[in-house]
Design a protein around this motif. Structure first.
Motif, PDB file in Angstrom:
ATOM      1  N   HIS A 137      -5.070  -3.413   2.533  1.00 44.06           N
ATOM      2  CA  HIS A 137      -5.821  -2.583   1.608  1.00 44.06           C
ATOM      3  C   HIS A 137      -5.461  -2.812   0.154  1.00 44.06           C
ATOM      4  CE1 HIS A 137      -6.487  -0.302   5.399  1.00 44.06           C
ATOM      5  NE2 HIS A 137      -7.666  -0.075   4.847  1.00 44.06           N
ATOM      6  N   SER A 138      -4.614  -3.797  -0.122  1.00 50.63           N
ATOM      7  CA  SER A 138      -4.250  -4.109  -1.511  1.00 50.63           C
ATOM      8  C   SER A 138      -4.397  -5.604  -1.751  1.00 50.63           C
ATOM      9  CB  SER A 138      -2.810  -3.669  -1.799  1.00 50.63           C
ATOM     10  OG  SER A 138      -2.436  -4.041  -3.106  1.00 50.63           O
ATOM     11  N   THR A 179       1.404  -2.024  -7.296  1.00 48.02           N
ATOM     12  CA  THR A 179       0.014  -2.062  -6.846  1.00 48.02           C
ATOM     13  C   THR A 179      -0.301  -1.063  -5.742  1.00 48.02           C
ATOM     14  OG1 THR A 179      -1.743  -3.599  -6.193  1.00 48.02           O
ATOM     15  CG2 THR A 179       0.342  -3.795  -5.039  1.00 48.02           C
ATOM     16  N   THR A 180       0.721  -0.376  -5.212  1.00 46.83           N
ATOM     17  CA  THR A 180       0.493   0.617  -4.153  1.00 46.83           C
ATOM     18  C   THR A 180       1.298   1.875  -4.458  1.00 46.83           C
ATOM     19  OG1 THR A 180       2.340   0.041  -2.702  1.00 46.83           O
ATOM     20  CG2 THR A 180       0.337  -1.303  -2.508  1.00 46.83           C
TER      21      THR A 180
END
Length: 397
Positions: free
Chosen positions: A220-221, A340-341
């Motif tokens: 999901h990234s 990023t998460t």
């Protein structure tokens, strides 16, 4: 009143910044010492083999045990940084590593030593617990520089293990090297754990939920996925060249002794110098530009390494270039992975494991390539890994 308030706030920030700087230095030192534990046995194999009445080739498999232990520790312990008390975890892992190293110093055979190295390496994931904390506490405009300071410590530890470890082993014996590593690991690990900020953590799921969430976090990234694949390609290229270099230097082309060939490890200090510069470039120009430049530099180093199969000066230049490319790419990609998460420790685990897997596979292929095709085959493996790492990420948005 407004002027007095501003002055008070500024004076309050000064001690905080000073404390953060001291904590960053302590974390970098702790990272250097703990990272060295993974490679501690490698330069000591001749001494260990002589002590056990064996041959260096008969104990060299312990290096693979260390790598396997580190990989297992990454998967099991590193994701816990998102859910458990980091102070307690760092302290416990440091003590476990120190006890294991102490047990290794008293080992009477290769099996006992391998077991000690396995446990010590699995507990040596402390740096990967600290990097997300550093990125979280750093100012946004200096985040990559702070991450780079920890990475510089990591590479310094690796170089120290290979160079200073061998020299200390020759002077005092390999067992005392393990004892010294145990003492330093316990001292710096506990000091770092004590200095870490207090964190209130409430776990909402199973203890090892971060491990099971790894595939979903990467899927999901896209930025994290790209960082993982590109660093796997970069680290694979570096591993293929660097792990096979001793075969070239001690072979018929140059005929150097093992000790002299080992001094090439000093070129790893280029990474220590480049890391802070790379951090500044990432903060100023962004991660993407730094990664592109690093891949271009690594691509240039491959033909230089091939030329180094015939002339020594090309190896010197190529060794500096590939280390600079590796650390610049690492600083940029790891900074991206950490930001990023919403689960930086889990994302960092995915990133480090991906790079480690790419390096391990490339090293295995490089050994076979050297046997069948010589040094040119090793360079071909490194070039192919760079191409795969870049092209694979370029075709997916």
């Amino acid at each position: 009143m407004p002027t007095a308030t501003v002055a008070a706030r500024r004076s309050a920030r000064v001690p905080t910044r000073r404390a953060d700087s001291l904590l960053l230095v302590l974390i970098a030192l702790c990272t250097a010492v703990t990272a060295a534990n993974i490679y501690l046995a490698a330069p000591l194999f001749p001494l260990i083999a002589h002590d056990f009445g064996s041959t260096p080739s008969a104990v060299a498999w312990i290096a693979s045990v260390a790598q396997f232990g580190y990989a297992a520790g990454l998967l099991v312990f590193a994701p816990l940084g998102d859910s458990v008390n980091r102070r307690r975890l760092v302290g416990v892992l440091s003590l476990v590593a120190a006890v294991a190293l102490g047990a290794g110093a008293t080992a009477s055979g290769t099996t006992a030593l391998a077991a000690a190295v396995l446990v010590a390496s699995a507990a040596t994931v402390v740096p990967q617990l600290l990097v997300p904390l550093v990125a979280q506490r750093a100012p946004a405009d200096r985040r990559a520089r702070h991450v780079a300071a920890v990475i510089a410590g990591l590479f310094t530890g690796i170089v120290a293990a290979r160079v200073l470890g061998g020299l200390a082993g020759q002077a005092f014996g390999w067992r005392w090297v393990f004892v010294g590593a145990a003492a330093l690991t316990a001292l710096l690990g506990l000091a770092t754990a004590y200095a870490l900020p207090v964190e209130e953590r409430r776990r909402s799921g199973p203890l090892f939920s971060g491990l099971t969430a790894l595939p979903s976090v990467v899927r999901h990234s896209p930025d994290l996925w790209r960082a993982c694949v590109r660093q796997a390609g970069m680290f694979g290229a570096w591993s293929a060249l660097w792990t096979s270099l001793a075969l070239l230097l001690t072979g018929s082309a140059y005929g150097l002794s093992t000790a002299t060939a080992g001094l090439f490890g000093l070129f790893g200090l280029a990474a220590t110098v480049v890391a802070p510069l790379a951090g500044g470039f990432v903060d100023r120009f962004g991660a993407a530009k730094v990664v592109r430049s690093a891949f271009a530099l690594a691509a240039l180093s491959v033909p230089l390494f091939w030329l180094g199969g015939h002339v020594m000066w090309a190896l010197f230049v190529a060794a500096i270039a590939v280390h600079a490319a590796l650390v610049a790419s690492h600083v940029a990609n790891q900074t991206l992975a950490l930001t990023t998460t919403s689960t930086p420790a889990t994302a960092n685990t995915a990133y480090v494991v991906s790079g480690f897997a790419g390096g391990a596979l490339a090293s295995a292929l490089a050994g076979s390539a050297f046997t069948h095709f010589g040094w040119g085959g090793v360079c071909a493996v490194a070039g192919a890994w760079l191409v795969l790492g870049w092209v694979t990420t370029s075709v997916r948005r």
